[in-house]
Design an enzyme around this catalytic site. Structure first.
Site, mmCIF file in Angstrom:
data_model
loop_
_atom_site.group_PDB
_atom_site.id
_atom_site.type_symbol
_atom_site.label_atom_id
_atom_site.label_comp_id
_atom_site.label_asym_id
_atom_site.label_seq_id
_atom_site.Cartn_x
_atom_site.Cartn_y
_atom_site.Cartn_z
ATOM 1 C CG ASP B 401 6.762 8.276 8.774
ATOM 2 O OD1 ASP B 401 5.986 7.328 8.659
ATOM 3 O OD2 ASP B 401 7.972 8.168 8.994
ATOM 4 C CE LYS B 402 3.998 4.190 14.789
ATOM 5 N NZ LYS B 402 5.101 4.020 15.716
ATOM 6 N NE ARG B 601 9.618 -0.050 14.574
ATOM 7 C CZ ARG B 601 9.253 0.598 13.481
ATOM 8 N NH1 ARG B 601 8.521 1.666 13.562
ATOM 9 N NH2 ARG B 601 9.642 0.174 12.290
ATOM 10 N N GLY B 682 3.034 3.027 8.277
ATOM 11 C CA GLY B 682 2.986 1.649 7.834
ATOM 12 C C GLY B 682 2.829 0.704 9.009
ATOM 13 N NE ARG B 798 -0.766 -3.979 9.941
ATOM 14 C CZ ARG B 798 0.285 -4.274 10.699
ATOM 15 N NH1 ARG B 798 1.425 -3.651 10.518
ATOM 16 N NH2 ARG B 798 0.198 -5.182 11.645
ATOM 17 C CG ASN B 828 8.408 4.881 4.729
ATOM 18 O OD1 ASN B 828 9.177 5.806 5.000
ATOM 19 N ND2 ASN B 828 7.701 4.261 5.635
#
Lengths: 344, 1131
Positions: B401-402, B601, B682, B798, B828
């Site tokens: 995940d980032k 972000r 995401g 995404r 998530n």
């Protein structure tokens, strides 16, 4: 203090938990391995030579007396109808057979290591427990050698006891045509622990061992009951008969030899002198039905036991292998050392 | 189709329950039918005293190995077999008992925990009185009182709170690990007097989702229409959660006992099995075949041999009548079974025990590792399953995940852009984008964007969120705060803490604070903010349109003092831009994109003024949707989408998420270790790409292959055609033109090769996965996979959570089924953590769902390096060696026994004594290998960490492939042959003692066994590269134990033994020089090939030399798996 309380969850910082136990990292370096191999190799060669030479000094006189060939002295005894047959095997020794000489009998194609055969005995009987003379534990182990046709209990029961080797031998030295009997010593041929601890006779009833066997019958193949196995020596009867004990220790392989007598007494304590000998065989034991062979072996022993070239040869081979390998390694190592240097 | 649908809705209707609050019948037409619900007893235990034995035994014998040994045991009991049932019964009994005790103890603890919960005294309102009751006696419909810091005894609908605003705070730390306080609300308009409340609750049947609840409350008031209120998760207090900051609450029980959401969540996740286990099973199959063929060979030969005259039944060994009568085929069958029993030790029951102990004990080293201890959160690593330890050494794909994983998720407000003008905040206000840089921020701001716009933007930041203000100290402070804000201010500034589900929101609120707008808190539906002039502005919060990952935005509808209704919306650019005027977008897009490329972000903020009519429509829509019992989510989203249109964009924010410590080093190490790193996020492409560059996943020379919606835009072609074209082009580039990659040879190391990085976004991925034409699906997928496999790094941006799992699954099931690892920190990531072979959770800021669902949890990303490169590598090597060694040692254990059959007339005569047969695996050879498999470090941890490439040497299950297995098997066969025939030749003259006496069959077996025990133990000693005192102790200890045991076993007449076979056999053996000599030479000869291989092995490959070159005698220092030079590595 405050810090300590907060760090309750901190893992223990010990060598074990951190996988940092002091450890010895064996390094099989050339400096160790090559001399190591050389030393092991040389030592093995030394042992091998010793073993081989020792084995060579052991004298062996081996004779098959089954009587398969028509011209062999015991041929006539192989006819089943011929009971109480005796035959004579002669041999001559060219040199002194140094004593003490051990007298073995050997059987081949005889499977003392059959599983069913091996369990076919009742250890409780053999420790002299008379409760098991009439009952068995477990019941089926001894069958079909448990009861005779009249349903009398057999003691000692089982296939091993029943099939005890019953050829007997007398050895004569022929001096100027006359036979001089060589005394055979039947003591000390079985394991000391078997004779003294493992096997026990039933306690005699009224001083008689035979009474202890009351109500039992002898094994079918036996000529006499257990308490009369050795008519000459009353201390060699019952379960504590040396021949019986030797037989009860099952051989590992289908071709085996067992110790019969030792020649330790009288004129022959130093060994069998050169000359002609005659072996009288009381031929009782049938082996031809299963294509077996019988033989007698006279041998003396060394510190390594009886004659066996295998061990000496094995040591010699492995020893030389080690030496060769150390040389090969030296070459390889030298080569590598150089190529490493080239790289550098 | 239609019927299906009908059934579904029918069930749904039945699947709602009606609860009468306080068991009071309702004045409604419907009759009062108290329905039966389960009691509030929690049963997490599996067994009761009565069913423990049968149930536990049943479960244990469902394991194939245990069942196998049970069968063997039964055969031994039924059929006349060479070994007594004890030989296999005892180990089986031991294994079963140990497992049963362990499980029984665990269950005992569960019972205790259950009782603690079930017997806990709670207060229940009954007919106006408070009654103390045991928790397990709560029934659905009871009104329960809970005081501060108590946990809720069952799932409750909040009716009344001691707080004036009808809220209460709870923490769900024990449920999902989130320790922040969550606000729950009372059902609006319920009576203050609970005794007078007559109401029914209609809600769905229990379901495990903690965050979903749909219900409806009918409140009956005398002479009034029954009022209907919607119930959602915000009204539901979950069992297991704790009441905080609230003196007491009353709630009505809706779900009890095993129907509570907590109990429903108890169901464990599915078991993951490691690749090693699969290898074990494959080897087991081979050995089973060996076993059966051995038995078949022996049985056949037995009957061939017996057919010869006089062999079947010699006079000295006649058969009983029973044996003669037995049917020939039945005899053959029992003979076959007997041989099976005789050779059954080749499949070691103890291996399973040892493997499990190794895994269980070995996993402690992860928890104990102080390098994994993070002083910030005061926690170390967590091992949720010990089954996968060795899988850590086999990882080929890392999915990360980032946010929160590669980055710290420690948000900092960097800048904002209002109406196209950029404002940067770094301690002092400075404005960068414009033409002048000044220190007077406030004034310059006004000049830039106009005060009105600026303040609107900042108000939007202050209002559009779900942040709570953490209450410092007691409640009085809070109440004071409103009146005397000015006096309180200095210390409040210090103490103000915010709680939110997402750190972005806090960063934004804090950011607004820096610009002078302070959010003071939410109280009774009114939000208070303090503006630059230190005036309190108050807004009535009308609606919160919650954030969700699909919409990627959230909104609030507030009413100002002056009665204006405003909607503020913030969200990802992609979700906001289509909903605002295009000319506004153009002014801001540039900033957003630039910020994104810098790795920030970005969020866009929009607003809209709602007219009274518009609001009325929205309000009814929202209320209706919220009341819906079915498809509430969908309906809500539809309304949300309807409301959030025609907004005007007022600005954008940029929040920096700094990289985790040593993120780049870790990624570099992983790539160096041959793992392919995929970033699944995401987030926006630009942001994610910059993170990838920062983490050195993409390097300067990396050519990026991009497959996103942007690259798919083409005037000539339709999307899918373009996609096909691009896929084929990239495939040509990355796969066909690339030089064939040799196994094990470095990719990223060699500079000659062009590195490729691949970027794909969620939307394109869904086209790849589900193209319009079914036929293309497999083609696209395989093209996509091939490209990805040839890229050093892949970035998927995404992504929806489910898509992450899809990707993992796709790679997992691709050719060669590579081992995948997922690492993430947030809810998530749970789906991909569960999907991957190994799931790693980071104990980050986004709650604990990831940790709960992971197999291993570590505090920081940087710990991954040691976890994989050191722990994983070592665990793999240890367990692989353990498995191979176990099979090997049992092969050379049983082979002599098999060979002996050729010399005993195939009579199933055992070579070894029963005690040796039983003890071999349990006592004589078990401890050294266990110690080895816990302590071995064939390469020290430092070297492993410094040389990531070493990880590649064990890639692809290198030590458990067929070739090493074959090597070990051949070694076992070689040694078995040597043991047997060495002694066989010695026994050609069984007079081995100097007194001329002869040895029997048990002496034979004992000599073989002695050689065997020494050889396998010394073989392990030879493999041990890391001799700690424990290794010394167990290796020499078990040899000494063997000698001691043999003396002891043969030294006493054991009253319980039927036959004293071994009496003095061992002692007699030792009195024979020949026996000594043969034992020594056989041991040396068996180990000679091993030593030779160790010594003569040449260094292979550039890196292995690299590692050892610095050490003295470089090529003599060998990790043991180098012993099998060719065998370990298959091309």
């Amino acid at each position: 203090m405050k810090n300590e309380g907060k760090s309750a969850q901190r893992p223990d910082n010990t060598a074990f938990t951190q996988q940092r136990l002091p450890a010895w990292q064996p390094i099989l370096s050339a400096g160790i391995v090559i001399p190591g191999f050389l030393i092991i190799g040389l030592a093995f060669i030394g042992i091998g030579i010793g073993l081989f030479l020792t084995s060579q000094t052991i004298q062996v006189q081996e004779m098959d007396y089954t009587g398969v060939e028509k011209d062999s002295p015991c041929f006539r005894c192989t006819i089943p109808s011929n009971l109480n047959c005796t035959c004579e095997v002669t041999f001559s020794l060219s040199t002194l057979f140094t004593g003490p000489v051990f007298f073995y009998y050997g059987l081949s194609n005889y499977y003392q290591n059959f599983r069913r055969y091996g369990v076919s005995k009742d250890y409780n009987q053999l420790t002299g427990d008379t409760r098991y003379f009439k009952s068995r534990s477990p019941e089926e182990d001894c069958s079909p050698y448990s009861y005779d046709s009249n349903n009398n209990p057999i003691v000692p029961c089982g296939a091993i006891a029943n099939s005890i080797f019953n050829d007997t031998f007398e050895l004569y030295q022929i001096i100027n045509g006359t036979k001089k009997q060589v005394p055979l010593d039947g003591r000390g041929i079985s394991w000391w622990t078997d004779y003294n601890i493992k096997y026990r006779n039933p306690s005699p009833v009224n001083g008689s061992l035979a009474k202890a066997f009351d109500g039992t019958v002898k094994p079918i193949n036996w000529p006499r009951p257990a308490y009369e196995l050795d008519l000459t020596d009353p201390n060699n009867n019952g379960f504590l008969n040396q021949d019986f004990l030797v037989w009860m220790r099952r051989a590992a392989l289908p071709q085996f030899r067992k110790l019969y007598r030792r020649i330790t007494d009288g004129d022959y304590a130093a060994g069998l002198p050169a000359g002609n000998y005659s072996l009288t065989v009381h031929y009782n034991y049938p082996v031809l039905s299963f294509d077996g062979r019988k033989k007698v072996v006279f041998s003396n022993v060394s510190w390594m036991g009886g004659k066996n070239n295998f061990l000496g040869l094995a040591y010699l081979v492995v020893g030389s292998l080690c030496v060769v390998m150390s040389v090969v390694m030296l070459v390889v190592y030298a080569k590598f050392k150089f190529s490493d240097d080239d790289d550098a | 189709m239609l019927r299906c649908h009908f059934n579904y809705s029918y069930e749904k209707r039945v699947d709602s329950r009606t609860i009468y609050v306080g068991h009071r019948p309702c004045p409604d037409t419907e009759a009062f039918i108290p329905s039966k619900f389960c009691d509030n007893r929690i049963v997490s235990s599996k067994y009761t005293v009565w069913n423990f034995l049968p149930k536990n035994l049943f479960e244990q014998f469902r394991r194939i190995a245990n069942f196998y040994f049970l069968i063997i045991f039964l055969v031994q009991v039924i059929v006349d077999t060479p070994t007594s049932p004890v030989t296999s019964g005892l180990p089986l009994f031991f294994v079963i008992t140990v497992t049963a005790i362990k499980q029984g103890y665990e269950d005992c603890l569960r019972h205790k925990a259950d009782n603690e919960v079930n017997k806990y005294l709670v207060t229940v309102l009954e007919d106006g009185r408070s009654v103390k009751k045991e928790s397990e006696k709560i029934k659905v419909g009871d009104v329960v009182e809970v005081v501060e810091d108590e946990t809720f005894p069952c799932d409750l609908i909040l009716l009344q709170s001691s707080r004036e605003d009808g809220t209460c705070f709870v923490t769900t730390a024990s449920l999902d690990g989130e320790s922040n306080h969550k606000t729950h609300y009372t059902v609006p308009d319920t009576e203050k007097d609970l005794q007078a409340l007559t109401a029914t609750i209609e809600c769905e049947q229990p379901q495990p989702d903690l965050y979903k609840f749909v219900g409806r409350m009918h409140i009956y008031k005398p002479e009034q229409e029954p009022a209907v209120r919607s119930l959602g998760p915000e009204n539901l207090l979950l069992k297991g959660a704790t009441l905080k900051n609230t003196k007491k609450i009353y709630g009505v029980a809706v779900y009890t006992g095993m129907e509570t959401k907590m109990a429903l969540n108890y169901q464990g996740k599915s078991q993951k099995r490691s690749a090693v286990e699969k290898s074990i099973n494959a080897f087991l199959l081979v050995y089973l075949c060996i076993l059966i063929s051995k038995a078949v060979v022996c049985t056949t030969l037995k009957y061939v041999w017996q057919s010869k005259e006089g062999q079947d039944e010699p006079w000295y060994n006649q058969k009983t009548q029973k044996e003669k009568d037995t049917n020939m085929y039945l005899k053959m069958f029992t003979d076959f079974l007997s041989f099976m029993v005789l050779f059954n030790f080749i499949i070691p029951v103890s291996m399973y025990v040892t493997v499990e102990m190794q895994k269980f004990l070995g996993s402690f080293f992860i928890t104990w590792d102080k390098d994994f201890f993070d002083p910030e959160i005061q926690e170390g690593a967590l091992v949720n399953t010990s089954d996968l330890n060795e899988e850590l050494g086999q990882v080929e794909y890392v999915f990360t995940d980032k946010t929160g994983t590669l980055t710290q998720n420690n948000m900092e407000f960097i800048e904002c852009c209002i109406d196209g003008f950029q404002y940067k905040h770094r301690d002092t206000w400075s404005e960068v984008d414009g033409f002048t840089v000044t220190d007077g921020p406030v004034n310059k701001l006004q000049q830039k964007a106009g005060q009105e716009k600026e303040e609107l933007f900042l108000r939007a930041l202050c209002l559009c969120h779900t942040v709570q203000v953490k209450e410092a100290g007691s409640e009085e402070v809070l109440t004071d705060q409103v009146d005397g804000i000015d006096e309180m201010r200095p210390q409040l500034e210090e103490e103000r803490g915010f709680i939110a589900s997402s750190p972005d929101e806090i960063a934004l609120v804090k950011g607004a604070m820096k610009y002078g707008f302070t959010f003071l808190g939410l109280e009774s539906k009114s939000m208070k903010i303090k503006n630059r002039e230190n005036n309190i502005e108050e807004y009535k919060l009308l609606h919160v349109l919650n954030f969700d990952p699909v919409r990627r935005r959230m909104s609030v509808i507030v009413q100002t003092k002056s009665g204006e209704t405003l909607l503020f919306c913030k969200g990802a650019d992609s979700s906001i831009f289509p909903r605002v005027k295009p000319e506004e977008v153009d002014r801001i897009r540039m900033h957003v994109e630039r910020n994104a490329t810098e790795g920030y972000r970005t969020l866009c903020v929009a607003f809209k003024q709602l007219s009274a009519e518009e609001y009325a429509v929205a309000d009814t829509g929202l209320r209706e949707a919220r009341l819906a019992l079915q498809d509430r989510e969908e309906k809500l989203i539809a309304v949300y989408n309807q409301v959030e249109t025609g907004m005007s964009l007022i600005g954008a924010t940029a929040v920096e998420d700094r990289l985790q410590e040593e993120a780049a080093e870790t990624m570099e190490a992983l790539q160096g270790a041959g793992m392919k790193v995929w970033v699944l996020t995401g987030d926006k492409m630009e942001t994610a790409k910059s993170t990838c560059y920062a983490c050195r996943l993409f390097q300067r020379g990396t050519e990026l292959l991009e497959l996103t919606l942007r690259t798919l835009e083409d005037e000539r072609l339709k999307r899918e055609e373009k996609l096909r074209e691009l896929l084929q082009e990239y495939h040509r580039k990355a796969v066909q033109d690339a030089p064939p990659v040799k196994a094990g040879v470095t990719r990223s190391w060699s500079t000659a090769n062009q590195d490729y990085g691949f970027i794909i976004d969620g939307a394109t991925l869904s086209i790849v996965m589900n193209p319009q034409h079914e036929v293309d699906a497999s083609q696209y997928k395989s093209l996509f996979l091939q490209i990805c496999q040839n890229c050093t790094a892949v970035l998927c941006c995404r992504m929806a959570p489910l898509q992450k799992a899809q990707i993992v699954k796709m790679v997992k099931t691709s050719k060669g089924s590579p081992i995948t690892l997922s690492i993430g920190d947030g809810a998530n990531d749970v789906s991909m953590i569960l999907e991957a072979h190994v799931g790693i959770g980071i104990k980050g800021k986004e709650g604990r769902q990831a940790v709960r669902n992971s197999d291993y949890a570590i505090p920081k990303l940087k710990h991954l390096k040691k976890l994989l490169l050191a722990h994983g590598h070592l665990y793999y090597v240890r367990i692989a060696h353990l498995v191979q060694y176990f099979f090997y040692k049992n092969l050379c254990f049983i082979l002599p026994q098999f060979l002996y059959q050729f010399f005993c007339g195939y009579s199933q005569q055992p070579l070894y004594d029963a005690a040796y047969l039983t003890m071999y695996n349990i006592c004589f050879t078990s401890m050294p290998i266990l110690a080895y498999s816990l302590l071995e470090q064939h390469i020290s941890i430092e070297i492993l960490l410094d040389n990531a490439t070493l990880y590649r040497e064990i890639a692809n299950n290198a030590m458990l492939r067929w070739r090493p297995f074959l090597y070990w098997t051949l070694l076992g066969i070689f040694q078995g042959l040597l043991f047997f025939f060495g002694v066989r030749f010695l026994f050609s003259n069984p007079a081995l003692q100097d007194n001329g006496q002869v040895f029997g069959n048990w002496s034979y077996g004992t000599i073989v066994f002695t050689v065997l025990v020494f050889t396998v133990t010394l073989k392990l000693a030879l493999d041990t590269r890391h001799w700690t005192w424990i290794n010394h102790f167990v290796i020499w200890g078990s040899l000494a134990f063997y000698v001691f045991f043999s003396f002891f076993w043969g030294g006493i007449i054991w009253p319980f033994l039927k036959q004293q076979r071994l009496y003095f056999v061992f002692a007699n053996m030792l009195s024979s020089v020949s026996a000594w000599l043969v034992i020594i030479i056989l041991i040396i000869l068996s180990l000679l090939p091993e030593i030779l291989l160790v010594v003569l092995r040449k260094p292979r490959g550039p890196h292995s030399r690299q590692v050892y070159l610095s050490l003295p005698f470089p090529f003599w220092i060998l990790p043991f798996y180098h012993i099998h030079p060719i065998l370990c590595y298959s091309p």
